[in-house]
Design an enzyme around this catalytic site. Structure first.
Site, PDB file in Angstrom:
ATOM      1  N   ASP A   1      29.996  35.546  40.668  1.00  0.00           N
ATOM      2  CA  ASP A   1      31.204  35.601  40.212  1.00  0.00           C
ATOM      3  C   ASP A   1      32.423  36.335  40.778  1.00  0.00           C
ATOM      4  O   ASP A   1      31.525  37.646  41.988  1.00  0.00           O
ATOM      5  CB  ASP A   1      31.120  36.265  38.693  1.00  0.00           C
ATOM      6  CG  ASP A   1      32.491  36.627  37.763  1.00  0.00           C
ATOM      7  OD1 ASP A   1      32.992  36.286  37.875  1.00  0.00           O
ATOM      8  OD2 ASP A   1      32.300  37.958  37.678  1.00  0.00           O
ATOM      9  N   LYS A   2      33.333  36.773  40.874  1.00  0.00           N
ATOM     10  CA  LYS A   2      34.473  37.526  41.022  1.00  0.00           C
ATOM     11  C   LYS A   2      34.301  38.947  40.679  1.00  0.00           C
ATOM     12  O   LYS A   2      34.692  40.028  41.180  1.00  0.00           O
ATOM     13  CB  LYS A   2      35.670  36.896  41.946  1.00  0.00           C
ATOM     14  CG  LYS A   2      36.967  37.801  42.488  1.00  0.00           C
ATOM     15  CD  LYS A   2      38.329  37.288  42.734  1.00  0.00           C
ATOM     16  CE  LYS A   2      39.037  37.485  41.283  1.00  0.00           C
ATOM     17  NZ  LYS A   2      38.833  38.549  41.273  1.00  0.00           N
TER      18      LYS A   2
ATOM     19  N   GLU B   1      43.421  44.775  29.412  1.00  0.00           N
ATOM     20  CA  GLU B   1      44.368  45.240  27.772  1.00  0.00           C
ATOM     21  C   GLU B   1      44.260  46.479  28.019  1.00  0.00           C
ATOM     22  O   GLU B   1      45.715  47.171  27.822  1.00  0.00           O
ATOM     23  CB  GLU B   1      43.239  44.372  26.528  1.00  0.00           C
ATOM     24  CG  GLU B   1      44.045  44.661  25.836  1.00  0.00           C
ATOM     25  CD  GLU B   1      43.968  43.541  24.429  1.00  0.00           C
ATOM     26  OE1 GLU B   1      43.235  44.365  23.720  1.00  0.00           O
ATOM     27  OE2 GLU B   1      44.572  42.568  24.197  1.00  0.00           O
TER      28      GLU B   1
ATOM     29  N   PHE C   1      43.326  35.915  21.224  1.00  0.00           N
ATOM     30  CA  PHE C   1      43.676  35.296  22.648  1.00  0.00           C
ATOM     31  C   PHE C   1      41.924  34.683  22.841  1.00  0.00           C
ATOM     32  O   PHE C   1      41.134  35.053  21.811  1.00  0.00           O
ATOM     33  CB  PHE C   1      42.926  35.717  23.800  1.00  0.00           C
ATOM     34  CG  PHE C   1      42.780  36.202  25.335  1.00  0.00           C
ATOM     35  CD1 PHE C   1      43.413  35.005  25.844  1.00  0.00           C
ATOM     36  CD2 PHE C   1      41.485  35.166  25.167  1.00  0.00           C
ATOM     37  CE1 PHE C   1      43.348  34.720  27.542  1.00  0.00           C
ATOM     38  CE2 PHE C   1      41.236  35.305  26.755  1.00  0.00           C
ATOM     39  CZ  PHE C   1      41.944  34.816  27.895  1.00  0.00           C
TER      40      PHE C   1
ATOM     41  N   GLY D   1      36.915  33.008  37.399  1.00  0.00           N
ATOM     42  CA  GLY D   1      37.796  32.280  36.195  1.00  0.00           C
ATOM     43  C   GLY D   1      39.126  32.535  36.961  1.00  0.00           C
ATOM     44  O   GLY D   1      40.589  32.337  35.725  1.00  0.00           O
ATOM     45  N   ASP D   2      39.775  33.443  37.953  1.00  0.00           N
ATOM     46  CA  ASP D   2      41.309  33.798  38.144  1.00  0.00           C
ATOM     47  C   ASP D   2      41.632  33.445  38.550  1.00  0.00           C
ATOM     48  O   ASP D   2      41.157  31.265  39.390  1.00  0.00           O
ATOM     49  CB  ASP D   2      40.551  35.292  39.508  1.00  0.00           C
ATOM     50  CG  ASP D   2      41.169  36.384  38.520  1.00  0.00           C
ATOM     51  OD1 ASP D   2      41.106  36.627  37.113  1.00  0.00           O
ATOM     52  OD2 ASP D   2      40.475  37.463  39.097  1.00  0.00           O
TER      53      ASP D   2
ATOM     54  N   ARG E   1      39.152  29.376  38.744  1.00  0.00           N
ATOM     55  CA  ARG E   1      39.829  28.776  36.993  1.00  0.00           C
ATOM     56  C   ARG E   1      38.321  28.141  36.280  1.00  0.00           C
ATOM     57  O   ARG E   1      38.814  26.872  36.051  1.00  0.00           O
ATOM     58  CB  ARG E   1      41.360  27.417  36.927  1.00  0.00           C
ATOM     59  CG  ARG E   1      42.359  28.235  37.480  1.00  0.00           C
ATOM     60  CD  ARG E   1      42.905  29.850  36.642  1.00  0.00           C
ATOM     61  NE  ARG E   1      43.768  30.186  36.321  1.00  0.00           N
ATOM     62  CZ  ARG E   1      44.555  31.443  36.228  1.00  0.00           C
ATOM     63  NH1 ARG E   1      44.233  31.885  35.137  1.00  0.00           N
ATOM     64  NH2 ARG E   1      46.157  31.694  36.556  1.00  0.00           N
TER      65      ARG E   1
ATOM     66  N   ASP F   1      28.345  39.190  36.367  1.00  0.00           N
ATOM     67  CA  ASP F   1      27.881  40.706  35.646  1.00  0.00           C
ATOM     68  C   ASP F   1      28.131  40.629  34.320  1.00  0.00           C
ATOM     69  O   ASP F   1      28.267  41.458  33.543  1.00  0.00           O
ATOM     70  CB  ASP F   1      28.779  41.632  36.274  1.00  0.00           C
ATOM     71  CG  ASP F   1      30.756  41.716  35.761  1.00  0.00           C
ATOM     72  OD1 ASP F   1      30.835  40.661  35.844  1.00  0.00           O
ATOM     73  OD2 ASP F   1      31.510  42.840  35.737  1.00  0.00           O
TER      74      ASP F   1
ATOM     75  N   ASP G   1      28.518  34.280  33.417  1.00  0.00           N
ATOM     76  CA  ASP G   1      27.423  33.936  33.450  1.00  0.00           C
ATOM     77  C   ASP G   1      26.655  34.482  33.645  1.00  0.00           C
ATOM     78  O   ASP G   1      25.333  33.893  34.481  1.00  0.00           O
ATOM     79  CB  ASP G   1      27.962  35.047  34.733  1.00  0.00           C
ATOM     80  CG  ASP G   1      29.277  36.399  35.667  1.00  0.00           C
ATOM     81  OD1 ASP G   1      30.026  34.577  35.898  1.00  0.00           O
ATOM     82  OD2 ASP G   1      29.867  37.289  35.704  1.00  0.00           O
TER      83      ASP G   1
END
Length: 1192
Positions: free
Chosen positions: A392-393, A496, A537, A675-676, A787, A813, A817
């Site tokens: 993951d990033k 947020e 969201f 997901g970025d 994405r 994390d 994931d």
């Protein structure tokens, strides 16, 4: 997992009536009692034994024990098998009992918690286990929620209450829940006792964020959602009290529905060992058949002549039947080729490796006080064989600590600091950050470097004001004011929290909220907005909106979300502004920043009234409620006006670039699944050195259709092939010998990377294209998938597992994931900012990505090395031990007579040879940990499975058989004509048995001494202590004292003492040991000299360094001992000038230094991996030192 309630048929819907236990009991809903334990006092022994005998090995040894109880076929006492079997079963049973005891203890602690239950109009203290569906419960502040409850009322206005969900999803931020308006007034027990509403809702499920149902009360119905529910495991915070109706209890609660067991994972060595054990069993049967046939022939040809004084046993009437019985007898005798101690030793070694990981101080994070944790003991050696890492990033490669960095407002970009000439000022050259002292409510930890944004606020720029107003209103953050002016924000995501904090510092301070209002201090003035709706969201919408009414009565929708979603929902009038803002977004993403777009829309009163009525009807729809709501949300979020965009910085974790670089040198391929957006992910890829400017090409796949994606992948493959052919200049590829390489693409020249978007990945993962995608991706040095959804992450991992015979590791994390972590061979969880769900689902956990380097290159490599050496030696020593019986069978009429006495057979694997091999399996090292980190190429033998495979297994077996031949036939040949000191015949059965057994123990002890690469005090104690224990037990068993106590068991008094007192016996033992060991020593010496492995070269250079340091110290100590009055700058004695000029003293050091430099020549490991030949490439290559080049 078992529960107190019996199994029931699956529910289609749930009906719950308040304060009506008799009505609810007819549905047989589960009680609130949970039972995670497996046994009780009565069932423990039978159930545990049944479970243990599900293991093939235990069943096999039980079968052997039954055979040994048959006197006609057993030449060994039953205790030779039952002692180790009982030992193994007992150790496992004690472990299982201990684990279950703690489960019982935990169950009792939870089930006996107290809760206030409304029964007969009175609140009574009841244990949790006695709570039933339909009961009304009172909770007080800081109490755990006992079951899944429908919130009815609370001490807070508007039926609000605050909860912490750390036990459910790991998030420590507070969340808000609200009772439906019709039940808010039910604040006392008398009102609640008269409440008889009925809830019809979904059946029990594991979806933590969804709930659908309807409350029927007073001839009306009210929709229920997840916002009205308090789930078991949550903790009530900042709320004096609340009442709730039990909807789901015990095993039906969402917490327990999510408590499924993690999928059991096995290592490749486990799978190989199971295959080898089956082969060994087949070999055992073959040996039994050969000896049985020999017995039948011998009895028919020879034994029949001795029937008078050597008759057959009762019931044996033919040579054939004698051979049949002999077969089973030899199966018993020869079973030690696979002793039960093998499985015990493997688990002990794995447990030791797990403790080493847990105790490693270099993987301890002092900042978070988090040590590394091996959450499983079965996968340690697999850590030394990883070829693919899926990471993951956010929060894994980056810190997941968000900082408001830049923004774009009405086409103007803020956050870039420039000097007087308009040049960009670097971070280290910047002056002081912006001064927010004008704002008493500012967060002192917040820093921003562009003063022009604050000036725009102070000058009253309406667009900037509206920008920060949106940030202060459009969120779900909870505010807690510990003291006057000291605000603490509790946000569900770090993004947020960063945005609301930025608005706070620029003068738009979010102070408090109720279910119907939001209070903001705008430049010191308190303004309360009426909150009309929150359009929350989710991963599909990728945006969030709020609809508020200002004090002037103006209704406005504020929206923030992903640029790909929001830009297409803007009003056409925004076209020019959109173009400018898009340029800013691309600039921000190119710097690795996380971006959001902000927009607003004014709503007419009449339209909003109509829309809100339709929203209310959709919320109470019995079916497809979420679809109706989604359509209404989509309708209102159109034709919005663009305000600007935000850019948040998520910094890389410390040591990430270095870790990725070193893992890449270890031939580990790293894929980032995030997901970025693409630009952000690519920039992070460059920052962490996954992508470099030296790469031949970075392919970007962004097709929206199957055909587009297929064409882009095809072009990428063609470019790689064309470039490879041009580089090789006509040299042909040889056929790959490794089955792991499925495509010629894996041998391409040049370095490539692949970047693919989520919508393109969805097509690439389809059945007819997945192989093409995999071939293209595996030919690349780095792969970044942008994405992607949590499901796609797991699908990518599963794809590599399916087609590549390679070990995969997934690291993340967050909760998104978890599926990826569970799918991979090895799952690693990082305890970061996104909770602990990833850690709970993982096999290993730590707090920083950089520790992965040490986990794999040190602990993983050592674990693999130790396990392989252990298995090789274990099979060797047991074949050397067991095959002696096979050779002896040809000299004892195939009568199933054993060479050794039964006590030696029993103790050989338990006492005499168990501890030395355990010490080697736990402590051995080939090179120190610093060298393991310095030379990543040392990791490659594990990836290629070189240290223990079928070939290595057969070599060990061949060595064991060779040793058994010598151990049997050398003493046999000597004893044929040997005599004692007094002239008497030396040969007798017991003397021969003692000689052979002593030779065996000495040979295998010397062999493990040769195999041990890292000596500790424990190794010395175990090896030489085991030898001493052998002689002590041998002399004790042949002593007069034991004979007096057990005359029928120890009949050979003084035999060992008399035998070992003969010089001939010791010469025989010495000759046997030398002949067994010398070929091994010679082979290893030649191999080390002619074809050294990489670890050999590293050890050699380490010895050279030590030697040079010692010489340097000696010269320092002895170089200047003369008078201090000397005026010369040189020593008085002759120097080393001539020696230096001759180059003689440079030979070792130059070899060592050249070993550390990268060379174009190919190491033997790479030759095995690639098998790529180019004609004439070796014609002009230098020999000698080049063959020993150390690849770094």
């Amino acid at each position: 997992m078992e529960w107190c309630a019996a199994r029931r048929a699956p529910e289609e819907e749930r009906r719950v009536r308040a304060n009506a236990r008799e009505y609810n009991e007819k549905f047989q809903y589960a009680s609130n009692c949970i039972k995670t334990s497996k046994y009780n006092i009565v069932t423990f022994l039978p159930v545990n034994l049944f479970e243990q005998f599900q293991e093939v090995a235990n069943t096999y040894f039980l079968f052997l024990l039954i055979l040994q109880l048959i006197p006609q076929i057993s030449s060994l006492s039953w205790f030779t098998t039952i002692v180790p079997l009982v030992l193994v079963l007992t150790i496992t049973a004690v472990k299982d009992a201990t684990d279950d005891y703690f489960r019982h203890k935990s169950d009792n602690q939870v089930n006996n918690r107290q809760s206030q239950v409304l029964i007969g109009g009175v609140l009574r203290q009841e244990q949790w286990m006695n709570v039933r569906v339909g009961d009304i419960i009172k909770l007080e502040n800081n109490q755990f929620v006992a079951a899944d409850l429908l919130l009815l009322s609370s001490s807070e206005p508007h039926g609000l209450c605050y909860i912490e969900t750390a036990e459910l999803d790991g998030e420590t931020n507070m969340k808000v829940r609200q009772a439906i308006p019709v039940t808010v007034e039910l604040g006392n027990t008398s009102q609640l006792a008269r409440f008889d509403g009925e809830v019809i809702c979904e059946p029990p499920n594991n979806k933590l964020d969804k709930f659908g149902g309807t409350l029927y009360w007073k001839e009306d119905k009210y929709p229920l959602s997840n916002q009205n529910m308090l789930l078991r495991g949550c903790v009530l915070r900042n709320t004096e009290w609340c009442f709730g109706l039990v909807i789901f209890a015990g095993p039906d609660t969402k917490l327990m529905q999510n408590s499924g067991r993690t999928k059991f994972k096995r290592t490749s060595i486990d799978r190989l060992m199971n295959t080898l054990v089956l082969w060994i069993f087949g070999f055992l049967v073959c040996m039994g058949v050969i000896l049985a046939i020999g017995n039948a022939i011998w009895e028919h040809e020879v034994g029949v002549c001795f029937q008078i004084y050597l008759p057959w046993d009762e019931g044996v009437h033919s040579a054939f039947f004698s051979g049949f019985l002999s077969f089973w007898s030899y199966i018993i005798i020869l079973n030690t080729v696979v002793p039960i101690s093998l499985y015990v030793s493997v688990e002990v070694i794995r447990l030791g490796h797990s403790y080493f990981i847990n105790w490693d101080k270099k993987m301890y994070c002092a900042k978070r006080r988090t040590p590394a944790e091996a959450r499983t003991t079965t996968l340690n050696e697999e850590l030394g064989q990883v070829e693919y890492i899926f990471s993951d990033k956010t929060g894994t490669l980056t810190q997941n600590i968000m900082v408001f960095s830049k923004c774009s407002v009405n086409g103007h970009s803020y956050g870039e600091v420039q000097d007087m000439l308009g040049h960009k000022v670097e971070l280290g050259e910047r002056s002081e950050p912006v001064d927010f002292s004008f704002n008493p409510l500012a967060d002192p930890r917040f820093q921003f470097w562009d003063p022009s944004l604050l000036e725009a606020v102070k000058l009253g720029d309406l667009h900037v004001h509206e920008f920060f107003r949106l940030l202060s209103l459009c969120h779900t953050v909870m505010s807690e004011e510990k003291s006057e002016g000291e605000l603490l924000y509790k946000a569900q995501s770090p993004d947020e929290g960063a945005l609301v904090t930025a608005a706070r510092n620029f003068g738009f301070v979010f102070r408090s909220r109720t279910p119907e209002t939001i209070t903001v201090h705008e430049l010191g003035q308190a303004i309360t907005y009426q909150l009309l709706a929150i359009l929350d969201f989710n991963n599909i919408r990728k945006r969030m909106s709020v609809i508020v009414r200002s004090p002037e009565g103006k209704i406005r929708l504020y929206c923030k979300g992903a640029d790909t979603i929001l830009l297409e929902r803007l009003h056409p009038v925004n076209q020019d502004l959109t173009s400018i803002t898009t340029d800013h977004l691309n600039e921000y993403a190119g710097e690795g920043l996380r971006t959001l777009v902000l927009a607003y829309k004014d709503l007419e009163e009449s339209y909003y009234k109509d829309w809100s009525e339709r929203l209310l009807r959709a919320g109470s729809a019995p079916e497809a409620r979420e679809d109706h709501l989604a359509r209404l949300y989509d309708e209102v979020e159109h034709d919005m006006m663009l305000l600007g965009a935000t850019a948040i910085e998520d910094k890389l974790q410390q040591g990430v670039p270095e870790t990725i670089a070193i893992l890449t040198l270890a031939n580990i391929k790293i894929w980032v699944l995030t997901g970025d957006k693409q630009e952000t992910a690519v920039n992070i890829g460059y920052s962490c050195k996954m992508l470099t400017d030296d790469m031949t090409e970075v392919f970007v796949v962004t097709g929206h259709t199957v055909l587009e994606v297929r064409e882009e992948l095809r072009k990428a493959r063609e470019k790689m092939m064309d470039a490879s052919h041009s580089v090789c200049n006509g040299f042909s590829y040889q056929e790959k010998l490794s089955s792991k390489i499925t495509s010629v693409l894996e041998a391409i020249a040049g370095e490539y990377a692949l970047v693919i978007n989520g919508h393109s990945l969805a097509h690439a993962l389809e059945a007819d294209m997945e192989v093409e995608f995999l071939e293209t991706a595996c030919a690349c040095k780095a792969v970044i998938c942008c994405r992607v959804t949590p499901l796609q992450k797991a699908q990518v991992v599963e794809l590599v597992k399916k087609y590549k015979k390679a070990v995969t590791l997934a690291i993340g994390d967050g909760a998104n994931d978890v599926s990826m972590i569970k799918t991979a061979h090895i799952g690693v969880g990082i305890s970061g900012q996104e909770g602990i769900q990833a850690v709970l689902a993982s096999d290993y956990s730590f707090s920083q990505f950089k520790f992965l380097q040490r986990l794999l290159l040190v602990h993983g490599r050592w674990s693999y090395l130790r396990m392989c050496k252990f298995l090789c030696y274990f099979f060797y020593k047991n074949f050397a031990f067991t095959m002696v019986h096979f050779w002896f069978g040809f000299f004892c009429g195939f009568s199933a007579q054993t060479v050794y006495d039964q006590y030696f057979i029993t103790l050989y694997n338990i006492v005499y040879t168990s501890l030395p091999v355990l010490a080697m399996g736990v402590f051995d090292q080939d090179v120190p940990e610093q060298r393991s980190m310095e030379y990543p190429k040392l990791y490659e033998p594990g990836q290629l499975n070189l240290l223990f495979n079928k070939r290595e297994f057969f070599i060990c077996i061949a060595q064991g058989i060779y040793t058994s031949i010598l151990i049997f036939f050398i003493p046999y040949g000597v004893f044929t004509d040997a005599t004692r000191d007094d002239g008497a015949q030396l040969a007798d059965y017991q003397s021969f048995a003692v000689t052979v057994a002593t030779s065996l123990v000495i040979v295998v002890s010397v062999q493990i001494a040769l195999d041990t690469g890292f000596w500790t005090a424990i190794n010395h104690f175990f090896i030489w202590g085991s030898l001493a224990a052998y002689f002590a037990i041998l002399f004790t068993m042949h002593s007069d004292g034991l004979f007096r106590m057990f005359p029928n068991q120890f009949r050979f008094v003084g035999n060992a003492q008399n035998t070992l007192a003969q010089p001939t016996v010791w010469l025989t033992i010495a000759l046997t040991a030398v002949v067994c060991i010398m070929p091994v020593v010679a082979f290893r010496f030649l191999k080390l000299d002619l074809k050294p492995e990489l670890s050999d070269t590293v050890r050699y250079t380490q010895l050279v360094r030590k030697k040079q340091k010692t010489q340097h110290r000696c010269m320092q100590h002895t170089g200047r001992v003369g008078s201090c009055r000397s005026g010369y700058a040189f020593s008085h004695q002759e120097g080393f000038g001539e020696l230096i000029m001759s180059g003689k003293n440079m030979r070792l050091s130059s070899l060592a230094l050249s070993s550390f430099a990268p060379r174009p020549s190919t190491s033997w490991i790479e030759t095995l991996r690639k098998r790529k030949g180019c004609e004439g490439s070796s014609a002009g290559s230098p020999s000698g030192a080049a063959d020993k080049t150390l690849r770094v």
